[in-house]
Design an enzyme around this catalytic site. Sequence first.
Site, PDB file in Angstrom:
ATOM      1  N   GLY A 139       0.833  -1.207   0.000  1.00 28.43           N
ATOM      2  CA  GLY A 139       0.000   0.000   0.000  1.00 28.43           C
ATOM      3  C   GLY A 139       0.862   1.249   0.000  1.00 28.43           C
ATOM      4  N   GLY A 166      -0.822   4.779  -1.173  1.00 27.76           N
ATOM      5  CA  GLY A 166      -2.055   5.258  -0.548  1.00 27.76           C
ATOM      6  C   GLY A 166      -1.763   6.506   0.268  1.00 27.76           C
ATOM      7  N   GLN A 167      -2.755   6.927   1.039  1.00 25.04           N
ATOM      8  CA  GLN A 167      -2.632   8.177   1.788  1.00 25.04           C
ATOM      9  C   GLN A 167      -1.465   8.125   2.778  1.00 25.04           C
ATOM     10  OE1 GLN A 167      -5.586   9.078   4.677  1.00 25.04           O
ATOM     11  NE2 GLN A 167      -5.453  11.295   4.397  1.00 25.04           N
ATOM     12  N   ASP A 201      -0.144  -8.448  -5.878  1.00 24.36           N
ATOM     13  CA  ASP A 201      -1.321  -8.501  -5.022  1.00 24.36           C
ATOM     14  C   ASP A 201      -0.959  -9.165  -3.688  1.00 24.36           C
ATOM     15  OD1 ASP A 201      -3.822  -8.942  -3.918  1.00 24.36           O
ATOM     16  OD2 ASP A 201      -4.738  -9.434  -5.846  1.00 24.36           O
ATOM     17  N   TYR A 209     -15.125  -3.303   7.188  1.00 17.86           N
ATOM     18  CA  TYR A 209     -13.781  -2.779   7.454  1.00 17.86           C
ATOM     19  C   TYR A 209     -13.415  -2.989   8.925  1.00 17.86           C
ATOM     20  CZ  TYR A 209     -10.175   0.920   7.812  1.00 17.86           C
ATOM     21  OH  TYR A 209      -9.034   1.636   8.032  1.00 17.86           O
ATOM     22  N   LYS A 232     -10.585  -5.289  10.795  1.00 17.89           N
ATOM     23  CA  LYS A 232      -9.551  -4.692  11.652  1.00 17.89           C
ATOM     24  C   LYS A 232      -9.517  -5.363  13.031  1.00 17.89           C
ATOM     25  CE  LYS A 232      -7.714  -1.916   8.666  1.00 17.89           C
ATOM     26  NZ  LYS A 232      -6.375  -2.199   8.128  1.00 17.89           N
TER      27      LYS A 232
END
Length: 322
Positions: free
Chosen positions: A18, A21-22, A60, A149, A153
Site C-alpha cells: 500500500g 495510498g494516503q 497482489d 472494514y 480490523k
Amino acid sequence: MSHSEVNIIMSKRVLVTGPFGQIGSELVPELQDKHGKENVVALGHNYIPDDYEGVLEQGDVKDKEFLESLWEKYDFDVVYHLASLLSATGEKRPDLAWSVNMDGLKNILDLARENDNKVFWASSIAVFGPNTPMDDTPQHTILEPVTMYGVTKVSGELLCQYYNEKFGLDVRGLRYPGLLSWKEKPGGGTTDYAVEMFYKAIQGEKYTCFVREDTQLPMMYMEDAIEGTLQLMEADEEDITIRTSYNHSAISFRADKLVEEIQRYYPDFEVEYEPDERQKNADSWPNSVDDSKAREDWGWDHKYDLEKMAEVMIENLEEKLN
Ligand code: SER
C-alpha cells in the site's frame, strides 16, 4: 570501517505494501531517507504514480506465491503492511474487503514469521462500534464494529496478537484516527470529508458534506501519524505491551468546527450537509480516544492541534492547487 559499510550494516531491507495510498505515499520517503532508497521496496497494486522514485514491485497481497518470490528476491527485515480497503469501499465490496484485509494480512504475517521479520500493521478507530464508550474510548473496551472494514480490523488485531504470543512475531500496530494530509487524498474512507473540505474551500467551491454537522471523530495530521508510526517501530521490544494495536490519537472535532476553522481563512466557504450511508459508519465510531498507553509505553505525543493542522493544510494546498 567506512561510513558506507556502517550504513549497510545499520540499514534494513524494508517492504511497504500500500505504498501509494494516503499513508504510504508519506511513509515511503521517510523510510527511504532512513534506510537508503535501494533498501525500500514499494509493493504497488493498481495505481503506480508516474513520479515514484525507488525500488518498485507490482502485485497482489492476496497472492502468497508472488509474495514468497519477493521475500526470496529481497530478504526483507521489516514490513510495513498498509494495503487495505477502507470503510466506505468495504461496505460496497465486503467480500473483497475481507479477502484483501484478512488474506493479505495472514500472508504477510506467515512470511514475516518464517523469516523472523518485524511487522507494522495499520488498524483503525473502526474497530470500535456503537456499544463502545464514545468519549475517551479506552484501549481495552467493547469491540463490536458494524462495518466490514471494522470486522477485518478487529480480526486482524487478534491475529497479530496471536502471532506474537504463539510464534513470538514482533508485530506492532496503531488504531489510526481519520488522517489529514495535503499530499495524497484518502480513498474510500468515511473520514475523507475532512480532507475534501479543504480542497473545496481553496478551489472556491461549495462543499456538500456527507456527514451531519455534529459528527465528531478523532483525527490527526499526517505528519503526526508518520512520526508515531516510526516511533512505535523504533521502540524497544520490551516496552511494547499491546500487540493488538495501540489507540493513537491527537485531535477531535465536529464537522462544523472544522468548517469554522477553514472559514477563518475563507470566510465565504459554504457547506451543506447531506448525510449518506457513510453517516452510519461515523456514528458507530468514537468522538475521542484515550491513547495514554501509547504515551506511557513508547512516548507518543502529537504536535498538531486543529489550528496548526488547518494552517499547514491551507498553506500547502494553496501552493499545490493554485
Ligand atoms: N479513515 C478510515 C476510514 O474512514 C478510518 O480508519 O475508513
